[in-house]
Scaffold this active site. Structure first.
Site, PDB file in Angstrom:
ATOM      1  N   HIS A 176      46.420  30.974  41.567  1.00  0.00           N
ATOM      2  CA  HIS A 176      45.420  30.993  40.509  1.00  0.00           C
ATOM      3  C   HIS A 176      44.068  30.595  41.093  1.00  0.00           C
ATOM      4  O   HIS A 176      43.995  30.074  42.208  1.00  0.00           O
ATOM      5  CB  HIS A 176      45.780  30.011  39.382  1.00  0.00           C
ATOM      6  CG  HIS A 176      46.969  30.423  38.574  1.00  0.00           C
ATOM      7  ND1 HIS A 176      48.259  30.266  39.028  1.00  0.00           N
ATOM      8  CD2 HIS A 176      47.069  30.977  37.341  1.00  0.00           C
ATOM      9  CE1 HIS A 176      49.102  30.711  38.108  1.00  0.00           C
ATOM     10  NE2 HIS A 176      48.413  31.143  37.072  1.00  0.00           N
ATOM     11  N   LYS A 185      41.901  25.950  38.593  1.00  0.00           N
ATOM     12  CA  LYS A 185      43.113  25.579  37.846  1.00  0.00           C
ATOM     13  C   LYS A 185      43.760  24.391  38.542  1.00  0.00           C
ATOM     14  O   LYS A 185      44.216  24.493  39.687  1.00  0.00           O
ATOM     15  CB  LYS A 185      44.100  26.749  37.766  1.00  0.00           C
ATOM     16  CG  LYS A 185      45.358  26.403  36.969  1.00  0.00           C
ATOM     17  CD  LYS A 185      46.222  27.622  36.711  1.00  0.00           C
ATOM     18  CE  LYS A 185      47.530  27.255  36.027  1.00  0.00           C
ATOM     19  NZ  LYS A 185      47.355  26.576  34.733  1.00  0.00           N
TER      20      LYS A 185
END
Length: 330
Positions: free
Chosen positions: A213, A217
């Site tokens: 990600h 994140k």
């Protein structure tokens, strides 16, 4: 050691349009069955438009973040009424943010309860959508429950057990899901069905998991954890600490195959299963570029929750499976 093979990385490149594809393949060198679920979207796609007859107020908590802003933009595109209020973890008086033609006033932590209470008084039909940070999950849920405001929790992390208990005890309307992408949720549902109907089917198999990600994140993917729990029911032994979490943009480009333009917003997942004698392997893959899949799913969930409130359905915690089962999605 699990590594992304070149042909798998090649599959990870952006695909025009938005689609879910299932690929089955057998290797000549090693007998295998490979299943890849790929979700990709074009950055030029605009969110689908909701039914014009339905409009209600939506407050997006977390508009200062990329996901929150994407949801706010999707709400406007869907014809919903974006409440010109949001919150931040920082105390910066007078801060504003423009989304479309709406000027949003950003309030700090000290104003949260008084401002949100006033919003609920002015907009009694409001649905709150939360895309903040993991550390704020439980504090925010406590406030929504205290005021009795229906809400969607799209933020992952926090103490999930405490989150569910808080909402259940407060008896409020809520949609809580670590994954708002409808197609990915459908895949999760299929995995859950397989786990329930064929427990132990993969006993003895080893599992390797990679999730990539954007660097912003902070927590491990809730979707990855949900898929792994299904594999555990299927007989696989796996510790969540074994998840290979990739947040380094250089590795994402070179090893994972994330398109450069989506380094700041993507979700690439790979689950690799190998039989005890290493003659059979399975791979499950779902790749998302951009945020529109989540924004669109969130708006569908908000519409779903609004309808539940208006119809005086049971006050309880719903999830995206409930949203999918309800149908009438855009």
């Amino acid at each position: 050691m699990f590594t992304l093979r070149p042909q798998i990385a090649a599959l990870s490149q952006a695909i025009p349009g938005h689609r879910l594809r299932l690929v089955a393949r057998r290797s000549a060198q090693r007998p295998s069955s490979v299943v890849s679920v790929l979700t990709s979207e074009s950055p030029h796609m605009s969110p689908a438009v909701a039914l014009p007859s339905l409009s209600f107020p939506v407050l997006v908590n977390g508009c200062t973040g990329k996901m929150g802003r994407a949801v706010a933009e999707a709400a406007i595109s869907a014809g919903l009424q974006l409440v010109p209020v949001s919150f931040s973890s920082l105390e910066k008086p007078g801060r504003t943010l423009k989304v479309g033609n709406t000027e949003i006033q950003i309030h700090g932590p000290s104003e949260r309860e008084s401002v949100l209470s006033s919003v609920f008084h002015e907009f009694p039909d409001v649905i709150v959508v939360d895309y903040t940070v993991p550390d704020a999950v439980n504090v925010n849920a406590d406030l929504y429950c205290k005021l009795g405001i229906p809400f969607l929790m799209g933020t992952t992390g926090g103490d999930r057990q405490m989150l569910y208990k808080t909402v259940q005890d407060a008896n409020v309307y809520a949609v809580i899901s670590p994954q708002m992408g409808k197609q990915v949720v459908a895949f999760l549902a299929a995995m859950d069905i397989m786990a329930d109907q064929f427990p132990g089917a993969f006993s003895g198999y080893t599992l390797e998991v990679m999730e990539s990600h954007q660097a912003s994140k902070l927590d491990t993917s809730g979707t990855a954890k949900a898929v792994i729990s299904c594999f555990q029911k299927l007989g696989v032994t796996f510790d969540m600490k074994q998840i290979k979490q990739i947040r380094d943009p250089k590795k994402q480009l070179e090893m994972v195959g994330v398109p450069e333009e989506h380094l700041s917003g993507h979700a690439f997942h790979m689950y690799h299963l190998t039989s005890p004698d290493e003659t059979v392997s399975f791979e499950f893959q779902h790749n998302v570029c951009g945020r529109s899949i989540y924004a669109e799913g969130t708006i569908d969930a908000a519409i779903f929750l609004f309808k539940k409130v208006q119809s005086k359905a049971d006050k309880r915690i719903y999830d995206m499976i409930d949203v999918l089962r309800e149908g009438n999605m855009r």
